[in-house]
Enzyme design. Sequence first.
Site, PDB file in Angstrom:
ATOM      1  CG  ASP A   8      -2.035   1.006   1.335  1.00 14.59           C
ATOM      2  OD1 ASP A   8      -3.025   0.652   1.802  1.00 14.59           O
ATOM      3  OD2 ASP A   8      -2.096   2.283   0.808  1.00 14.59           O
ATOM      4  CG  ASP A 103      -2.908   3.269  -2.995  1.00 16.98           C
ATOM      5  OD1 ASP A 103      -4.371   2.897  -2.314  1.00 16.98           O
ATOM      6  OD2 ASP A 103      -2.058   3.633  -1.287  1.00 16.98           O
ATOM      7  CD  GLU A 104      -5.995  -0.655  -0.147  1.00 13.42           C
ATOM      8  OE1 GLU A 104      -5.564  -1.837   0.402  1.00 13.42           O
ATOM      9  OE2 GLU A 104      -6.393   0.073  -0.590  1.00 13.42           O
TER      10      GLU A 104
HETATM   11  P1  TTP Z   1      -5.314   5.252   1.489  1.00 13.85           P
HETATM   12  O1  TTP Z   1      -4.350   4.060   0.888  1.00 13.85           O
HETATM   13  O2  TTP Z   1      -6.330   4.804   1.823  1.00 13.85           O
HETATM   14  O3  TTP Z   1      -5.039   6.373   1.409  1.00 13.85           O
HETATM   15  P2  TTP Z   1      -3.135   7.331   1.495  1.00 13.85           P
HETATM   16  O4  TTP Z   1      -2.470   6.339   1.189  1.00 13.85           O
HETATM   17  O5  TTP Z   1      -3.631   8.646   0.845  1.00 13.85           O
HETATM   18  O6  TTP Z   1      -2.497   6.975   2.717  1.00 13.85           O
HETATM   19  P3  TTP Z   1      -2.018   5.908   3.678  1.00 13.85           P
HETATM   20  O7  TTP Z   1      -0.167   6.449   3.864  1.00 13.85           O
HETATM   21  O8  TTP Z   1      -2.454   6.309   4.756  1.00 13.85           O
HETATM   22  O9  TTP Z   1      -2.088   4.851   2.975  1.00 13.85           O
HETATM   23  O10 TTP Z   1      -6.031   5.316  -0.241  1.00 13.85           O
HETATM   24  C1  TTP Z   1      -5.854   5.568  -1.382  1.00 13.85           C
HETATM   25  C2  TTP Z   1      -5.775   7.212  -2.446  1.00 13.85           C
HETATM   26  O11 TTP Z   1      -7.016   7.175  -2.510  1.00 13.85           O
HETATM   27  C3  TTP Z   1      -5.142   7.722  -1.497  1.00 13.85           C
HETATM   28  O12 TTP Z   1      -4.705   8.862  -1.845  1.00 13.85           O
HETATM   29  C4  TTP Z   1      -6.478   9.184  -2.114  1.00 13.85           C
HETATM   30  C5  TTP Z   1      -7.172   8.001  -2.454  1.00 13.85           C
HETATM   31  N1  TTP Z   1      -8.406   8.121  -1.759  1.00 13.85           N
HETATM   32  C6  TTP Z   1      -9.412   8.998  -1.851  1.00 13.85           C
HETATM   33  O13 TTP Z   1      -9.834   9.895  -2.867  1.00 13.85           O
HETATM   34  N2  TTP Z   1     -10.451   9.493  -1.045  1.00 13.85           N
HETATM   35  C7  TTP Z   1     -10.411   8.532   0.193  1.00 13.85           C
HETATM   36  O14 TTP Z   1     -11.710   8.984   0.797  1.00 13.85           O
HETATM   37  C8  TTP Z   1      -9.682   7.201   0.553  1.00 13.85           C
HETATM   38  C9  TTP Z   1     -10.009   7.449   2.042  1.00 13.85           C
HETATM   39  C10 TTP Z   1      -8.892   7.706  -0.666  1.00 13.85           C
HETATM   40 MG    MG Z   2      -2.025   4.435   0.978  1.00 11.47          MG
END
Ligand code: TTP
Ligand code: MG
Length: 349
Positions: A8, A103-104
């Site tokens: 992720d 992203d995951e």
């Molecule tokens: P996430 O992996 O949940 O968050 P992140 O990568 O930004 O942060 P973390 O380091 O905690 O993993 O989500 C991935 C991407 O998805 C994030 O960069 C933006 C998008 N996203 C949204 O657009 N809206 C949302 O509510 C969430 C949770 C994520």
């Molecule tokens: Mg993330």
Amino acid sequence: MRKILHADCDCFFAAVEMRDNPALTELPLAIGGSPERRGVIATCNYPARVFGIHSAMPTARALRLCPHLTLLPGNFEKYREVSQQIQAIFHELTPLVEPLSLDEAFLDVSQVEGFSGSATWMARWLKEECLARTGITLSVGVAPNKFLAKIASDWEKPNGLTVITPERMEDFLQALPVKKLHGVGPATGARLDAMGIATCEALREVPLERLVEAFGKFGKRLFELARGIDERPVRLERERKSISVESTFAQDLPDLASCRQALAPLCQKLMERIARHGHPPLAGIVVKVRFDDFSVTTLESRGLAPSPESFSRLLEQAWERGRRPVRLIGVGARLLPELHRRQLTLPIE
Ligand code: TTP
Ligand code: MG
């Protein structure tokens, strides 16, 4: 025993922006809609998280928490491109990749012969390659199954690498808060809390029958998760055709008015998922209704963009087909097939 990785990206959208403008790295930075248009935060970097800002928070609130926040509207095409590069690196390790969002992904590396078969080395390699080739840091979890791998990737975020070996699984599970379990949201969490169950160790004390009585089908799942049992396979990527969310209600919704009320949170969740997929081009929307007699009707409208209003209209038509209490409502957006992407895109409201 399988070897599953969950990778992720750290603050993905923000990470891409910081990579392309390093001057932003130390500043609190968020990607999100403008406060004037009642926008919400998609994500923010770690300096911004210090202020309590997080995904899905109204941008207006984020700006109150941190008035000097740098706010960017987001460049979703760019995020989708970086995502493809990262997914390609995953595929160099194994063809068994299941992307969950931009992203995951889960990777089943049980059969990988390189790295002397060490999943930990594979995880290190992924992190290094991803950083070297895309400038993005990954957090990776290694475990014998999906749910533990996902918890592990979150464990030492950002830039984390957490390995739950089969030997370590027991200790890890014992101390694991039930709120971390896949599928335990605020409501189930609160009920478990009221039952005095805070950790998996405590959850294991509860007999299966009691859990099924209290949580229905999910009770069995809780029973298994508490014991580290999760046989879900890593599913191969096929072209995603739609993004959807649905909800089965604890009690049937008696009329159209109550269905309309239930729609708002579903729409919100759907919009969040669409954002997580980088706002891909959409072809239309779908509503699904299951009535109390288990009959199902789905209605689709090509060319409509997802919005509370468009879903509400479609829901009304779907409801008219049965005119009886409703067990389940689903809302979804159809994606434009890759081939047609350049021809038509709908705005997202
Ligand atoms: P996430 O992996 O949940 O968050 P992140 O990568 O930004 O942060 P973390 O380091 O905690 O993993 O989500 C991935 C991407 O998805 C994030 O960069 C933006 C998008 N996203 C949204 O657009 N809206 C949302 O509510 C969430 C949770 C994520
Ligand atoms: Mg993330």
